[in-house]
Design a protein around this motif. Structure first.
Motif, short mmCIF file in Angstrom:
data_model
loop_
_atom_site.label_atom_id
_atom_site.label_comp_id
_atom_site.label_asym_id
_atom_site.label_seq_id
_atom_site.Cartn_x
_atom_site.Cartn_y
_atom_site.Cartn_z
N GLY A 256 0.81 -1.21 0.00
CA GLY A 256 0.00 0.00 0.00
C GLY A 256 0.84 1.26 0.00
O GLY A 256 1.85 1.35 0.72
N PHE A 257 0.44 2.23 -0.81
CA PHE A 257 1.05 3.56 -0.82
C PHE A 257 -0.01 4.57 -0.42
O PHE A 257 -1.08 4.62 -1.05
CB PHE A 257 1.61 3.90 -2.20
CG PHE A 257 2.81 3.09 -2.60
CD1 PHE A 257 4.07 3.40 -2.12
CD2 PHE A 257 2.66 2.00 -3.45
CE1 PHE A 257 5.17 2.64 -2.48
CE2 PHE A 257 3.76 1.24 -3.81
CZ PHE A 257 5.02 1.55 -3.33
N GLY A 258 0.29 5.38 0.60
CA GLY A 258 -0.68 6.35 1.07
C GLY A 258 -0.20 7.78 0.88
O GLY A 258 0.99 8.07 0.94
N CYS A 259 -1.16 8.68 0.66
CA CYS A 259 -0.88 10.11 0.67
C CYS A 259 -2.07 10.80 1.31
O CYS A 259 -2.96 10.14 1.85
CB CYS A 259 -0.56 10.64 -0.73
SG CYS A 259 -1.93 10.56 -1.91
N THR A 260 -2.11 12.10 1.24
CA THR A 260 -3.14 12.83 1.98
C THR A 260 -4.54 12.54 1.45
O THR A 260 -5.45 12.20 2.20
CB THR A 260 -2.86 14.34 1.93
OG1 THR A 260 -1.55 14.59 2.41
CG2 THR A 260 -3.87 15.11 2.78
N GLY A 261 -4.71 12.68 0.13
CA GLY A 261 -6.04 12.50 -0.45
C GLY A 261 -6.22 11.22 -1.23
O GLY A 261 -7.34 10.91 -1.66
N GLY A 262 -5.14 10.48 -1.45
CA GLY A 262 -5.24 9.25 -2.22
C GLY A 262 -5.56 9.47 -3.68
O GLY A 262 -6.08 8.57 -4.35
N GLN A 263 -5.20 10.64 -4.20
CA GLN A 263 -5.55 10.99 -5.58
C GLN A 263 -4.34 11.17 -6.47
O GLN A 263 -4.38 10.78 -7.65
CB GLN A 263 -6.38 12.27 -5.59
CG GLN A 263 -6.75 12.76 -6.99
CD GLN A 263 -7.62 14.00 -6.96
OE1 GLN A 263 -8.32 14.25 -5.99
NE2 GLN A 263 -7.56 14.79 -8.03
N HIS A 264 -3.26 11.75 -5.94
CA HIS A 264 -2.14 12.12 -6.79
C HIS A 264 -0.89 11.27 -6.53
O HIS A 264 -0.56 10.38 -7.32
CB HIS A 264 -1.80 13.61 -6.59
CG HIS A 264 -2.88 14.54 -7.01
ND1 HIS A 264 -3.58 15.34 -6.12
CD2 HIS A 264 -3.40 14.81 -8.24
CE1 HIS A 264 -4.47 16.06 -6.78
NE2 HIS A 264 -4.39 15.76 -8.07
N ARG A 265 -0.21 11.53 -5.41
CA ARG A 265 1.10 10.93 -5.18
C ARG A 265 1.03 9.41 -5.01
O ARG A 265 1.78 8.66 -5.66
CB ARG A 265 1.76 11.58 -3.96
CG ARG A 265 2.12 13.04 -4.18
CD ARG A 265 2.43 13.76 -2.89
NE ARG A 265 1.24 13.94 -2.07
CZ ARG A 265 1.24 14.58 -0.90
NH1 ARG A 265 2.36 15.08 -0.41
NH2 ARG A 265 0.12 14.73 -0.22
N SER A 266 0.14 8.94 -4.16
CA SER A 266 0.06 7.49 -3.93
C SER A 266 -0.37 6.76 -5.21
O SER A 266 0.10 5.65 -5.48
CB SER A 266 -0.90 7.18 -2.79
OG SER A 266 -2.21 7.61 -3.10
N VAL A 267 -1.25 7.39 -5.98
CA VAL A 267 -1.71 6.76 -7.23
C VAL A 267 -0.56 6.69 -8.24
O VAL A 267 -0.35 5.66 -8.90
CB VAL A 267 -2.90 7.54 -7.81
CG1 VAL A 267 -3.29 6.98 -9.18
CG2 VAL A 267 -4.09 7.48 -6.86
N ALA A 268 0.21 7.78 -8.34
CA ALA A 268 1.33 7.80 -9.29
C ALA A 268 2.37 6.75 -8.93
O ALA A 268 2.90 6.04 -9.81
CB ALA A 268 1.96 9.19 -9.32
N VAL A 269 2.69 6.63 -7.64
CA VAL A 269 3.70 5.66 -7.22
C VAL A 269 3.17 4.24 -7.42
O VAL A 269 3.90 3.34 -7.86
CB VAL A 269 4.11 5.90 -5.76
CG1 VAL A 269 5.09 4.81 -5.30
CG2 VAL A 269 4.75 7.27 -5.60
N THR A 270 1.90 4.02 -7.12
CA THR A 270 1.29 2.70 -7.33
C THR A 270 1.37 2.30 -8.80
O THR A 270 1.75 1.16 -9.13
CB THR A 270 -0.18 2.71 -6.86
OG1 THR A 270 -0.21 2.86 -5.44
CG2 THR A 270 -0.90 1.44 -7.25
N GLU A 271 1.02 3.22 -9.69
CA GLU A 271 1.08 2.93 -11.12
C GLU A 271 2.51 2.61 -11.54
O GLU A 271 2.75 1.66 -12.31
CB GLU A 271 0.57 4.14 -11.92
CG GLU A 271 -0.93 4.38 -11.79
CD GLU A 271 -1.74 3.41 -12.62
OE1 GLU A 271 -1.27 3.00 -13.69
OE2 GLU A 271 -2.86 3.04 -12.19
N ARG A 272 3.47 3.37 -11.03
CA ARG A 272 4.87 3.17 -11.41
C ARG A 272 5.38 1.82 -10.93
O ARG A 272 6.02 1.08 -11.70
CB ARG A 272 5.70 4.31 -10.80
CG ARG A 272 7.20 4.24 -11.05
CD ARG A 272 7.58 4.79 -12.41
NE ARG A 272 9.03 5.00 -12.49
CZ ARG A 272 9.64 6.16 -12.31
NH1 ARG A 272 8.92 7.26 -12.07
NH2 ARG A 272 10.94 6.26 -12.42
N LEU A 273 5.09 1.47 -9.67
CA LEU A 273 5.59 0.19 -9.16
C LEU A 273 4.89 -0.98 -9.83
O LEU A 273 5.54 -1.98 -10.18
CB LEU A 273 5.39 0.11 -7.64
CG LEU A 273 5.92 -1.18 -7.00
CD1 LEU A 273 7.42 -1.30 -7.17
CD2 LEU A 273 5.53 -1.26 -5.54
#
Length: 306
Positions: A256-273
């Motif tokens: 799991g990757f978490g960020c504040t809103g779950g919209q930008h940073r965590s989604v980008a890192v999830t897609e990349r990994l």
């Protein structure tokens, strides 16, 4: 956790005890296991379980559905049974626990208009709360815990297949999740990594309405000077632990990757990994919890003509 193959010698075949609160997806899970070749017995009286397992060894693994509707069901009795069978070691007992958020269970009961077994004459919410409290000790003993909140029956069947597919030599399955810390950690995570230190596209007006699946957002996040060393170390960690978990017999790993809103940073890192692991040949799926929630609300509003 070790997932037994359907070709395992019958004196070591697995028994999967399928339980969890009413409405969390137990029937769907039981049906999926039956389709995978398990012998399924639903609503077996708990007092008959030892007698069943003491009989002639079956020629395929068993999946037993257990919940509060079972005759003589009791939390302490079930835990004692699990402890005794685990201590004996044969067969290998695994507890599959299906769970869901309280509001999700209430929604499902409202849609089906069914009565809750612990509140047959009252509102479902009272029965849901009582049952969840009753099952807390059993949930803590789960070998596999699947949170079905937001999952369709098809999604749940896919999860069951990932955990209990039983193919010899099948590589470990990986699910990479994004989420918002505002809504808490997703259940069932093996590894959780915080992305909130990366620069936030939310503060860029042009990027705010987009999400991490958009190339502009992904590029913005990746241009943070800390991103490359961060991602390289994360990827190295996952490259280290995946073969080790495979050697231990685990069939699935949730990251799991978490960020504040779950919209930008965590989604980008999830897609990349997820993309990097797929390129390496791993069996990968990805879930964006907040995106799924947002898209689900949009579909519901569209269906209602809003």
């Amino acid at each position: 956790m070790t997932v037994s193959s359907l070709d395992t010698p019958k004196d070591t075949l697995a028994v999967v005890l399928v339980t969890g609160p009413s409405g969390a997806g137990r029937s769907t899970a039981i049906n999926a296991l039956e389709d995978l070749g398990y012998e399924v017995i639903d609503n077996l009286p708990l007092s008959l379980l030892p007698r069943l397992l003491e009989g002639p060894p079956p020629n395929r693994p068993l999946a037993l559905g257990l919940d509060v509707r079972n005759r003589d069901f009791g939390t302490n009795a079930l835990i004692q049974t699990i402890d005794r069978l685990s201590a004996e070691g044969q067969p290998a007992v695994q507890v599959l626990y299906l769970d869901a958020a309280e509001e999700e269970l209430l929604r499902r009961y409202s849609e089906t208009r069914r009565r809750h077994p612990l509140a047959p004459a009252g509102p479902p919410l009272a029965g849901i709360a009582r049952e969840r409290d009753l099952l807390v000790p059993i949930r803590a003993r789960a070998d596999v815990l699947i949170d079905t909140t937001g999952l369709s029956p098809h999604d749940l069947r896919a999860e069951i297949e990932r955990w209990f597919g039983g193919e010899d030599g099948r590589p470990i399955g990986v699910t990479v999740h994004s989420f918002s810390y505002k809504r808490g950690l997703p259940r069932g995570m093996d590894i959780v990594i915080d992305c909130r230190f990366l620069r936030n596209p939310h503060w860029e007006a042009a990027l705010r309405p987009l999400d991490g699946r958009d190339s502009a957002v992904a590029i913005y996040v990746a241009e943070d000077p800390r991103f490359d060393p961060f991602f390289e170390r994360v990827k190295a960690l996952i490259d280290l632990v995946l073969p080790a978990h495979t050697d231990e017999g685990k069939s699935h790993l949730s990251i799991g990757f978490g960020c504040t809103g779950g919209q930008h940073r965590s989604v980008a890192v999830t897609e990349r990994l997820a993309s990097a692991l797929a390129q390496d040949g791993w069996q990968v799926s990805k879930r964006h919890r907040e995106m799924e929630r947002r898209d689900g609300h949009a579909l519901a509003e569209k269906g209602q003509g809003v």
